[in-house]
Design a protein around this motif. Sequence first.
Motif, PDB file in Angstrom:
ATOM      1  N   UNK A 115       0.819  -1.217   0.000  1.00 50.42           N
ATOM      2  CA  UNK A 115       0.000   0.000   0.000  1.00 50.42           C
ATOM      3  C   UNK A 115       0.848   1.260   0.000  1.00 50.42           C
ATOM      4  N   UNK A 116       2.052   1.194   0.566  1.00 50.15           N
ATOM      5  CA  UNK A 116       2.929   2.362   0.612  1.00 50.15           C
ATOM      6  C   UNK A 116       3.459   2.800  -0.744  1.00 50.15           C
ATOM      7  N   UNK A 117       3.398   1.912  -1.741  1.00 49.62           N
ATOM      8  CA  UNK A 117       3.909   2.222  -3.084  1.00 49.62           C
ATOM      9  C   UNK A 117       2.832   2.777  -4.003  1.00 49.62           C
ATOM     10  N   UNK A 118       1.678   3.089  -3.421  1.00 48.53           N
ATOM     11  CA  UNK A 118       0.509   3.529  -4.176  1.00 48.53           C
ATOM     12  C   UNK A 118       0.332   5.034  -3.996  1.00 48.53           C
ATOM     13  N   UNK A 119      -0.016   5.722  -5.070  1.00 47.35           N
ATOM     14  CA  UNK A 119      -0.318   7.160  -5.024  1.00 47.35           C
ATOM     15  C   UNK A 119      -1.700   7.394  -5.627  1.00 47.35           C
ATOM     16  N   UNK A 120      -2.455   8.378  -5.126  1.00 46.04           N
ATOM     17  CA  UNK A 120      -3.801   8.626  -5.660  1.00 46.04           C
ATOM     18  C   UNK A 120      -3.734   9.241  -7.057  1.00 46.04           C
ATOM     19  N   UNK A 121      -4.710   8.919  -7.898  1.00 42.77           N
ATOM     20  CA  UNK A 121      -4.788   9.517  -9.231  1.00 42.77           C
ATOM     21  C   UNK A 121      -5.742  10.707  -9.164  1.00 42.77           C
ATOM     22  N   UNK A 122      -5.204  11.940  -9.312  1.00 40.44           N
ATOM     23  CA  UNK A 122      -6.078  13.108  -9.259  1.00 40.44           C
ATOM     24  C   UNK A 122      -6.874  13.269 -10.553  1.00 40.44           C
ATOM     25  N   UNK A 123      -7.893  14.124 -10.525  1.00 39.34           N
ATOM     26  CA  UNK A 123      -8.763  14.297 -11.694  1.00 39.34           C
ATOM     27  C   UNK A 123      -8.008  14.883 -12.883  1.00 39.34           C
TER      28      UNK A 123
ATOM     29  N   UNK B 277      10.449  17.625 -17.603  1.00 37.33           N
ATOM     30  CA  UNK B 277       9.240  18.132 -16.942  1.00 37.33           C
ATOM     31  C   UNK B 277       9.517  18.550 -15.505  1.00 37.33           C
ATOM     32  N   UNK B 278      10.230  17.702 -14.759  1.00 39.78           N
ATOM     33  CA  UNK B 278      10.562  18.053 -13.366  1.00 39.78           C
ATOM     34  C   UNK B 278      11.532  19.231 -13.328  1.00 39.78           C
ATOM     35  N   UNK B 279      12.454  19.280 -14.281  1.00 41.19           N
ATOM     36  CA  UNK B 279      13.392  20.386 -14.348  1.00 41.19           C
ATOM     37  C   UNK B 279      12.678  21.716 -14.511  1.00 41.19           C
ATOM     38  N   UNK B 280      11.639  21.731 -15.372  1.00 43.47           N
ATOM     39  CA  UNK B 280      10.868  22.970 -15.563  1.00 43.47           C
ATOM     40  C   UNK B 280      10.224  23.407 -14.252  1.00 43.47           C
ATOM     41  N   UNK B 281       9.649  22.450 -13.521  1.00 40.67           N
ATOM     42  CA  UNK B 281       8.932  22.776 -12.282  1.00 40.67           C
ATOM     43  C   UNK B 281       9.889  23.255 -11.196  1.00 40.67           C
TER      44      UNK B 281
ATOM     45  N   UNK C 288      -2.448  19.920  -9.854  1.00 34.70           N
ATOM     46  CA  UNK C 288      -2.727  21.193 -10.517  1.00 34.70           C
ATOM     47  C   UNK C 288      -2.621  21.091 -12.041  1.00 34.70           C
ATOM     48  N   UNK C 289      -2.246  19.895 -12.547  1.00 36.31           N
ATOM     49  CA  UNK C 289      -2.120  19.711 -13.993  1.00 36.31           C
ATOM     50  C   UNK C 289      -0.814  20.230 -14.571  1.00 36.31           C
TER      51      UNK C 289
END
Length: 336
Positions: free
Chosen positions: A109-117, A165-169, A300-301
């Motif tokens: 369960x610890x390796x799971x992340x929620x999928x946002x809208x 993508x992470x670099x931009x953020x 936040x998309x």
Amino acid sequence: MDGIAETMRAIDPTEPGGPEVLCVVERPVPTLRPGEVLIRVAAAGVNRPDVLQRKGGYAPPPGAPSIPGLEVAGTVVAQHEDLAIDMTGQPVCALLGGGGYADYVAVAAGQVLPVPSALSMIEAAALPETLFTVWTNLFERAYATEGDTVLVHGGTSGIGTMAIALGKIFGLTVIVTAGSDEKCAAALGLGAAHAINYKTEDFVARVKDITGGKGGGGGCAAVLDMVGGDYVPRNLQCLADDGRHVSIAVQGGLMATIPIFEVMRRRLTLTGSTLRPRDAAFKSMVADELHRMVWPHVEAGRLKPVIDRTFPLEEAPAAHARMEAGDHVGKIVLTL
């Protein structure tokens, strides 16, 4: 488990071979161990380790399923009775040790992340493997921080596009290498600051030009390398003093010869890691960090994986053939 079939579709080759060994078979639905949830899989990411495993070159870690697939998105349909929080019915994505190419998979369960809208299931399935890998290696092992310039090889791969993508953020200047002018253009379109065609240009000279490295100054704070072999000494030439070299794969060779005195004189760090064999406690810790540091951007998309193509499970051979051809930009995903 109420309402859940006893068998499922899965891809579970018994012999190594070409893409054609990836045929759909019936397998028992996994039984839950303590701390695990059962996910009904909607989509599964395809990664290069899956190709290596199919060819017989990358055995699953002890205790992991023989079914390939290191990341999925889907819905939690059951959980072990020892879990305090009820997760059933939740849309989730997960990092796996294996088992993703199937209708159901069990995972800690610890390796799971929620999928946002903000994310589709296909996008969510394409996140975990590259996100965990880039986060732990570029931001934790290489200490990349706002204002740093970093060099990432394979700029249009799943790893490369995630690093951009992470670099931009997080305020990095990302220089990538890629094998064609079209791929370089794609990387620039995704937000890379510079893209170097390694087939027509010397990436060491170009990095020195870009970073003002004439006469020994300049260079990158970090290199994220999946090539190995003779790239390693060349990568070291791209680093600034106190720079960090992080190895995450060895597609170009297991051994490298490096100038040790350069490492000493310029205080360079050589490190690296593999993610798949790490235990659930480590992966859960990374998932917590990602939930805290990165997930607000996902919700936040602002962070989405680049999707190259999707294939239904039955067409897994075509998905692997596309990955091996090397023409993809971003992630290849199987849909169930």
